[in-house]
Design a protein around this motif. Structure first.
Motif: not given
Length: 193
Positions: A160, A163-164, A168, A171-172
């Motif tokens: 999370r 992502q913030t 990306e 995050a993935k």
């Protein structure tokens, strides 16, 4: 676990807290079964053999106890760290994030706190996110994930926060890891609570 991978501990009580917070590959949690004091070339070491409460698998944890060994007045100091942690959580519940941050930094302090307390790092990261300091929070969340790599809640928050801050790809990767853990541990977590 070799002597180069000793877990830092500033009190015997923390050793047991650390072990109890570690997950087995099956998703269960460990409980200490045996403790042995060892002397390594690097200094004194506590070796705790733990058993998974779910599947019975054993795992060995070795702690660097040089910061308190032989100094009996320091043996109970985890209680102070735990008190600071509880105080920090009260500040979080009250929305007093700057006070929570100060207390959590004391919780993970290498000298006075416990530098391997994953939940201290995790909550400090979450407090920093709440203060709009997500980029700074990542380092603390990464440390929490390194200490407890099989804890789905920590891994989910890493995804999370990545992502913030616009990471990306990372995050993935964290989300994929979370999905693996959630899939593997879902039933164990539901059965445990």
């Amino acid at each position: 676990m070799g002597s180069d991978a000793l877990i830092p501990a500033n009190s015997p009580s923390f050793e047991y807290v650390y072990v109890a917070n570690q997950r087995c590959d099956c998703g269960g949690y460990f409980a200490a079964a045996r403790q042995e004091l060892r002397t390594l070339p690097s200094g004194p070491c506590d070796r705790i053999t733990a058993r998974c409460e779910t599947c019975g698998a054993e795992k060995v944890f070795e702690f660097d106890i040089g910061s308190f060994f032989g100094e009996f007045e320091r043996y109970g100091r985890f209680h102070q760290t735990d008190d600071r942690f509880r105080e920090a959580m009260e500040h979080v519940r009250a929305g007093e994030m700057s006070k929570a941050e100060v207390a959590l930094r004391e919780v993970i302090d290498p000298e006075e706190g416990e530098p391997a307390f994953a939940w201290g790092y995790y909550h400090l990261g979450m407090v920093l996110v709440a203060q709009g300091r997500a980029e700074e929070a990542l380092g603390y969340l990464e440390r929490a994930a390194a200490i407890q790599p099989l804890e789905p809640d920590i891994i989910r928050e890493m995804a999370r926060v990545c992502q913030t801050v616009g990471r990306e790809g990372e995050a993935k990767d964290w989300l994929d890891r979370y999905a693996e853990l959630h899939s593997a541990f879902g039933e164990a977590d539901q059965a445990g609570g």
